[in-house]
Design a protein around this motif. Structure first.
Motif, short mmCIF file in Angstrom:
data_model
loop_
_atom_site.label_atom_id
_atom_site.label_comp_id
_atom_site.label_asym_id
_atom_site.label_seq_id
_atom_site.Cartn_x
_atom_site.Cartn_y
_atom_site.Cartn_z
N THR A 1 0.83 -1.18 -0.01
CA THR A 1 -0.02 0.06 -0.18
C THR A 1 0.84 1.16 0.01
O THR A 1 2.14 1.34 0.03
CB THR A 1 -0.97 0.01 1.28
OG1 THR A 1 0.21 0.48 2.33
CG2 THR A 1 -1.61 -1.10 1.77
N ASP A 2 0.15 2.47 -0.28
CA ASP A 2 0.95 3.55 -0.06
C ASP A 2 1.08 4.30 1.11
O ASP A 2 1.31 5.07 1.56
CB ASP A 2 0.28 4.84 -1.13
CG ASP A 2 0.27 4.38 -2.33
OD1 ASP A 2 1.25 3.40 -2.73
OD2 ASP A 2 -0.54 4.58 -3.19
N LYS A 3 0.25 3.65 2.22
CA LYS A 3 0.10 4.17 3.60
C LYS A 3 1.33 4.33 4.35
O LYS A 3 2.10 3.22 4.57
CB LYS A 3 -0.77 3.09 4.54
CG LYS A 3 -2.47 3.73 4.39
CD LYS A 3 -3.02 3.22 5.76
CE LYS A 3 -4.16 2.46 5.75
NZ LYS A 3 -4.10 1.27 6.32
N LYS A 4 1.53 5.34 4.70
CA LYS A 4 2.69 5.74 5.63
C LYS A 4 3.01 4.74 6.72
O LYS A 4 4.17 4.55 7.00
CB LYS A 4 2.75 7.06 5.88
CG LYS A 4 3.02 8.30 4.74
CD LYS A 4 4.32 9.12 5.11
CE LYS A 4 4.72 9.93 3.85
NZ LYS A 4 3.85 10.12 2.84
N THR A 5 2.08 4.49 7.33
CA THR A 5 1.99 3.68 8.77
C THR A 5 2.36 2.17 8.17
O THR A 5 2.95 1.62 9.39
CB THR A 5 0.77 3.83 9.28
OG1 THR A 5 -0.13 3.39 8.52
CG2 THR A 5 0.28 5.14 9.99
N GLN A 6 2.24 1.85 7.25
CA GLN A 6 2.38 0.50 6.88
C GLN A 6 4.06 0.24 7.03
O GLN A 6 4.66 0.91 6.11
CB GLN A 6 1.75 0.04 5.57
CG GLN A 6 2.38 -1.38 5.03
CD GLN A 6 1.14 -2.29 5.32
OE1 GLN A 6 0.06 -2.46 4.76
NE2 GLN A 6 1.57 -3.33 5.91
N PRO B 1 -3.78 -4.23 1.35
CA PRO B 1 -4.48 -3.02 1.80
C PRO B 1 -5.94 -3.47 2.00
O PRO B 1 -6.00 -4.54 1.44
CB PRO B 1 -4.56 -2.06 0.85
CG PRO B 1 -4.07 -2.62 -0.51
CD PRO B 1 -3.34 -3.78 0.01
#
Ligand SMILES: *Cc1c(COP(=O)(O)O)cnc(C)c1O
Length: 239
Positions: free
Chosen positions: A137-142, A175
Motif C-alpha cells: 500500500t502507499d500508507k505511511k504507517t504500513q 490494503p
C-alpha cells in the motif's frame, strides 16, 4: 449452547476447509500451504485449545515481550516448545538481539542493518529464517518496502552470505477494502518476484493473506497465510 472450545475448534475447521478449497480451485496441493496462527490478540486459554488439536505448527506474535511472557515464561506453554514462532510485527533495532534469540522466523525484515544485527545475535547452532516484508500500500504507517526495494534488499542480503540466516521469501500485508481484482494484481506481482528471487529453493515461503483475504491469497500462491481473528473471534457474541 456451544462452549468456547466448540467455537474455536469450529473456527479452525472452517479455516482448514477454506484453505483446502482455495488450493483445489488453484490446482495446488494443500501440503504446500502452512497455516500461521496469529496469536497476538488471543487469550492464553484459547491458544491452548488450538494447540491441543495438534494441528498448529506455526504461530505469529508481533510483540516481543508478550511473546516471551507466553511462550517462554508461562509453564503452561512449556510443552509447546516445538511450535515454530514467527515475529510478524515491526522490528525495532533495539529488539533485534532478543528477537534473534527467541524466534524461529522473522517475517517482517525491511532493512539491511537489522539483518546484520539479527545475524550477530543468532545463538550458536541455530538458523533464523527471515522473510522480507513487502509494502503493498502507499500508507505511511504500513511497514515493509515497496517491491523493487524489497528485491534490492534480498540481493544485498544474499551477497552477505550470512551463515546463520536463511533468507527464504517474502511477506506482504494487503490494503483493506480493495476489490478482489486489485488484491489479485498485488498478490501476483509479489508472487512473480518470489518465483524469480527464490527459484527452486528447498525451503521457501510466500506469506500473503490474513483473515479477510487469505482465500484470494492462497489462490494466488501464498504458502503461509497469517490468520488471527478468523481463528480467535473475540467472544461468543461475535460468532
Ligand atoms: C495481526 C496480523 C495478522 C492477523 O490479522 P487477522 O486479520 O486478525 O487475521 C496477520 N499478519 C500480520 C502482520 C499481523 O500483524
Amino acid at each position: 449452547m456451544s462452549t468456547r472450545e466448540d467455537v474455536l475448534l469450529q473456527n479452525l475447521k472452517d479455516v482448514h476447509v477454506s484453505l483446502e478449497q482455495a488450493c483445489k480451485r488453484a490446482g495446488r496441493s494443500p501440503k504446500e500451504v502452512t497455516l500461521l496462527a496469529v496469536t497476538k490478540y488471543a487469550a492464553d486459554e484459547d491458544v491452548q485449545i488450538l494447540l491441543k488439536t495438534g494441528q498448529i505448527t506455526d504461530i505469529g506474535e508481533s510483540r516481543l515481550q508478550q511473546a516471551q511472557a507466553r511462550w517462554q515464561q508461562n509453564p503452561a506453554f512449556a510443552r509447546w516448545n516445538k511450535i515454530r514462532k514467527h515475529f510478524i510485527g515491526h522490528l525495532q533495532k533495539n529488539k533485534a538481539a532478543k528477537v534473534a534469540q527467541f524466534f524461529d522466523f522473522v517475517d517482517s525484515l525491511d532493512n539491511l542493518e537489522t539483518a546484520v544485527l539479527l545475524a550477530k545475535h543468532v545463538p550458536a547452532g541455530k538458523t533464523l529464517r527471515v522473510l522480507v516484508q513487502v509494502k503493498l500500500t502507499d500508507k505511511k504507517t504500513q511497514s515493509g518496502l515497496p517491491l523493487q526495494e524489497a528485491r534490492r534488499l534480498v540481493r544485498q542480503i544474499k551477497a552477505q552470505h550470512f551463515a546463520n540466516l536463511c533468507l527464504c521469501g517474502y511477506m506482504g500485508i494487503a490494503p483493506q477494502g480493495v476489490t478482489v481484482q486489485t488484491l489479485r494484481t498485488l498478490f501476483r506481482s509479489i508472487k512473480e518476484a518470489f518465483e524469480e528471487d527464490f527459484p527452486d529453493k528447498k525451503e521457501r515461503y510466500l506469506s500473503l493473506g490474513m483473515s479477510e483475504d487469505f482465500i484470494v491469497a492462497v489462490e494466488e500462491g501464498s504458502s503461509l497465510p497469517r490468520i488471527g481473528s478468523k481463528l480467535f473471534a473475540k467472544n461468543l457474541e461475535e460468532v
